[in-house]
Design a protein around this motif. Sequence first.
Motif, short mmCIF file in Angstrom:
data_model
loop_
_atom_site.label_atom_id
_atom_site.label_comp_id
_atom_site.label_asym_id
_atom_site.label_seq_id
_atom_site.Cartn_x
_atom_site.Cartn_y
_atom_site.Cartn_z
N ASP A 199 2.65 8.55 0.65
CA ASP A 199 1.78 9.23 -0.25
C ASP A 199 1.79 11.15 -0.47
O ASP A 199 1.14 11.53 -1.74
CB ASP A 199 0.17 9.18 0.97
CG ASP A 199 -1.20 9.23 0.22
OD1 ASP A 199 -2.18 9.98 0.73
OD2 ASP A 199 -1.54 9.18 -1.13
N GLY A 200 2.06 11.95 0.48
CA GLY A 200 2.41 13.36 0.65
C GLY A 200 3.09 13.31 -0.75
O GLY A 200 3.18 13.91 -0.86
N GLY A 245 -0.85 13.68 11.16
CA GLY A 245 -0.92 12.28 11.62
C GLY A 245 0.16 12.77 12.81
O GLY A 245 0.95 13.43 12.80
N VAL A 259 3.86 17.76 7.26
CA VAL A 259 4.53 16.57 7.91
C VAL A 259 4.35 16.59 9.68
O VAL A 259 4.95 17.00 10.14
CB VAL A 259 5.48 16.20 7.51
CG1 VAL A 259 5.86 14.33 7.97
CG2 VAL A 259 6.00 16.50 5.83
N LYS A 291 1.78 13.03 -3.87
CA LYS A 291 0.85 14.38 -3.73
C LYS A 291 1.32 15.54 -4.48
O LYS A 291 1.20 16.13 -5.28
CB LYS A 291 0.07 14.50 -2.67
CG LYS A 291 -1.39 13.68 -2.60
CD LYS A 291 -2.12 14.26 -1.21
CE LYS A 291 -3.67 13.94 -1.66
NZ LYS A 291 -3.77 12.39 -0.99
N THR A 342 10.83 5.98 6.83
CA THR A 342 10.76 6.30 5.62
C THR A 342 12.24 6.51 4.11
O THR A 342 11.68 5.63 3.46
CB THR A 342 9.76 7.91 5.77
OG1 THR A 342 8.80 7.54 6.13
CG2 THR A 342 8.93 7.35 3.76
N CYS A 351 8.74 13.26 14.27
CA CYS A 351 8.16 13.00 12.28
C CYS A 351 9.57 12.61 12.08
O CYS A 351 9.01 12.51 10.76
CB CYS A 351 7.60 14.09 12.11
SG CYS A 351 5.60 14.09 12.69
N GLU A 400 4.08 5.34 5.51
CA GLU A 400 2.66 5.27 3.85
C GLU A 400 1.98 6.58 4.30
O GLU A 400 1.90 6.82 2.69
CB GLU A 400 2.29 3.92 3.85
CG GLU A 400 2.93 2.84 4.15
CD GLU A 400 2.80 2.20 5.77
OE1 GLU A 400 2.57 2.96 6.62
OE2 GLU A 400 2.66 0.86 5.56
N ALA A 401 2.05 7.45 4.93
CA ALA A 401 1.01 9.07 5.00
C ALA A 401 2.27 9.90 4.10
O ALA A 401 2.11 10.60 3.08
CB ALA A 401 0.99 8.97 5.87
N PRO A 455 2.06 10.58 11.37
CA PRO A 455 2.23 9.71 9.94
C PRO A 455 2.81 8.81 10.18
O PRO A 455 4.38 8.38 10.09
CB PRO A 455 1.99 10.88 8.80
CG PRO A 455 3.27 11.97 9.30
CD PRO A 455 3.42 11.83 10.53
N ARG A 456 2.15 7.76 9.71
CA ARG A 456 2.66 6.38 9.16
C ARG A 456 3.63 6.89 7.83
O ARG A 456 3.73 7.81 7.30
CB ARG A 456 1.45 5.63 8.86
CG ARG A 456 1.26 5.07 9.64
CD ARG A 456 0.74 3.90 9.54
NE ARG A 456 1.29 2.77 8.99
CZ ARG A 456 2.00 1.51 9.76
NH1 ARG A 456 1.40 1.56 10.81
NH2 ARG A 456 2.97 0.61 9.33
N VAL A 488 0.43 16.43 5.01
CA VAL A 488 0.04 15.73 5.84
C VAL A 488 -0.15 15.21 7.25
O VAL A 488 0.69 15.58 7.74
CB VAL A 488 1.71 15.13 5.62
CG1 VAL A 488 1.64 12.93 5.82
CG2 VAL A 488 2.35 14.46 3.95
#
Lengths: 183, 196, 408
Positions: free
Chosen positions: B164-165, B154, B123, B168, B68, B61, B160-161, B157-158, B152
């Motif tokens: 998104d986290g 995944g 994550v 939030k 990211t 990750c 984008e995810a 996780p991508r 998060v």
Amino acid sequence: MQTLLRENTISMSLTNEKIKERLVEKFGDIVSNFEEPYGMLTFEAPKDHNLKVMQFLFDDPELRFQFLTDLQAVHYPLYPGRELAVVYHLHNLADNVRIRFKVFTDISQPDVYTATKLFSAANWMERETYDFYGVNFVGHPNLKRILNVDEMDYFPMRKEYPLEEQTRIDKDDEMFGRGGTIK
Amino acid sequence: MARPVRFNINPIQADMKSHILVGEAPEGHGGEGFFATSFEKVVGLARKNSIWPLPFATSCCGIEFMATMGAHYDLARFGAERVGFSPRQCDLLMVMGTIAKKMGPVVRQVYLQMAEPRWVMAVGACACSGGIFDSYSVLQGIDQVVPVDVYVPGCPPRPEAIIDGIIKIQALINEEGLRRRHGPEYKALLESYGIQ
Amino acid sequence: MSVDEHIKLPEGSIEKQTTTLNLGPTHPATHGVFQNILELDGERIVSAEQTVGYIHRAFEKIAERRPLYQITPLTDRLNYCSSPINNMGWHLTCEKLLGVKTPKRVDYLRVIIMELARIADHLICNSIVGVDAGAYTGFLYVMQYRELIYEIWEEVCGSRLTTNIGRIGGFERNFNDTAFRKLEKFLAEYPAVLKEFENLFTRNRIFMERTMGVGAISAERALNYGFTGPNLRAAGVDYDVRVHTPYSSYEDFDFIIPVGSTGDCYDRYLVRNQEMYQSLHIIRQAYKKVQEFKGKEAEVFHADVPEYYLPEKEDVYTKMEALIWHFKIIMGETDIPPGEVYMSVEGGNGELGFYLISDGGRTPYRLHFRRPCFIYYQAYEELTKGGMLSDAIITMSSLNLIAGEMDA
């Protein structure tokens, strides 16, 4: 200083038969159980002779197995007296030949001589084997646990110990087919 | 056999004017040269748009986090540009990757060194719940050692995810009252983790 | 402990004491979690003790519980920067055990995927060496091109990073046109980017002074320590598993193995850089070869191994044998033939080996990963002894230590 392997090849024909012949010639009955699964010569020797065999394979000008590829152990709970096998994978880089050398030991007294003086690469590999199986390498400079927590008091890769963490309370074992009423 | 491309065959041309999102100003009373609102709202707005994350990247990750942070999925546009590695200076502890039992005390130590207000984001599946590694050496979720705000999922996780986290977390920061960290519920939460 | 020649202290003037510095598991310089406890004399390193195991996930024990194709996601997470190589290595091991011969087109497609993974891995390593030396720009610039590689993998298997790509015998689906268009775009754009990245570092005076002579190792010591991969090639030994024990039709390709001379960080950087050019060369050749298959042959993307490769859904619903194989594979009822096999591939860090012992059950009896990172990290003390602290940081990142591979 470049050490080009192609220039160092002495004989292109170091075959498995040749290696077996040299080993039997030098060690006689001590080396046994010659097999060739998938083309790799595999043999066995008693645990007291592991260093002698590896030193011979290292020093001999024709054999030259001077690279230790891998060192690990296997647990055979069904073979009494030979439960732990320490397996060495050796590689002759110049002639591109690999062999596998096994040493069996009893689980109640798993002492094997360390190969660290011959191959520095064996240092951590033996620590890992000790960590997982409890093989005591006699003469190792620093035989402590390497991958698991230091306080662990059992040897987790042995077959009798479970994989999962035992203190979880939120997992429903029955749904995973373990325990519960569904066998 | 070749699968025909089905999506985004006629990409829409970007139109700058229609895609600008104007941030909402908090409610308050404003006039020429002044704006009066409650302290909480302004502090929330300021905090959420200038998070200093601490990327606690242990495994795969972490590589997705590096993607990211890269130019393609830019995390810096959310204000989280300055990543720090010192817990004393950071707000958001992003635990990315598998945490083994050997590493658990280290996560806890890092969490304890952070100053309030601090948030934790787990994550990846391994940080949320142990992931695919249901074994004796992996901590089955970091919420065994530290309180977590956002999970998060995944594997990995991508990007984008992960963004998104972060969004939030920003929503949480915005609505958090100034008194939350001194209240009894928060103290009870920390007590349950054994943190004074 | 040595006093610098230019500073002469009178006898007994200063109590000599070494500082213990914990380059702990969480540190920006340690990419991944491993710990170094350094004894420093001023800035010089006297000794270094490493602690690993902070991300030990017990892969080998988990693998004893899973059928062969369920172990592929585990192998992803070994060297997660280049996970397709690990996947392919595992599939090659299974195919060696099962005696499966893959068609040429599958081999060439596998080569394309593996070389893309090698480029991705070396990109991260070289750019992180730059970041640790203080140059962040190179890293951001090349991450852009890793996204292109991720997109190609995504077209084939659906996932970006931990790909679980391929199956025993081939691939799960044929490469569609989009994948090939993206590959062509990558091949067209990437060399210019790599040249620009090179221009930032290769003849950069600061970078050269920081990396030359740092963390050097001789070929004999490297061989004794079990080094493989770019680290060994930087030391002068041209051992590459792709050439010595060719797998997946690597013998059909024409490429050179870059070899360094001193084994220091600069040589490692240069070897990895040149390997990226060689990987591009191999991908171009493989792509040309793949395009030569026409018609029916271009539809081949897996070998015929019904016990381990899921049949097509149309066959499952219409044919009896396909239905039975589907059931057996999904429920994990297929027995692996007994035997022991060792297979190795050239991973991003060196020889990644898989030692698989099967006793005829559904899951392996013993699976051991020969992880190159774990083996060469032992040499870290020897590499950094006598050097400065900043050299230790550069050495750590130029060795390309991936924690997932180290601890497994």
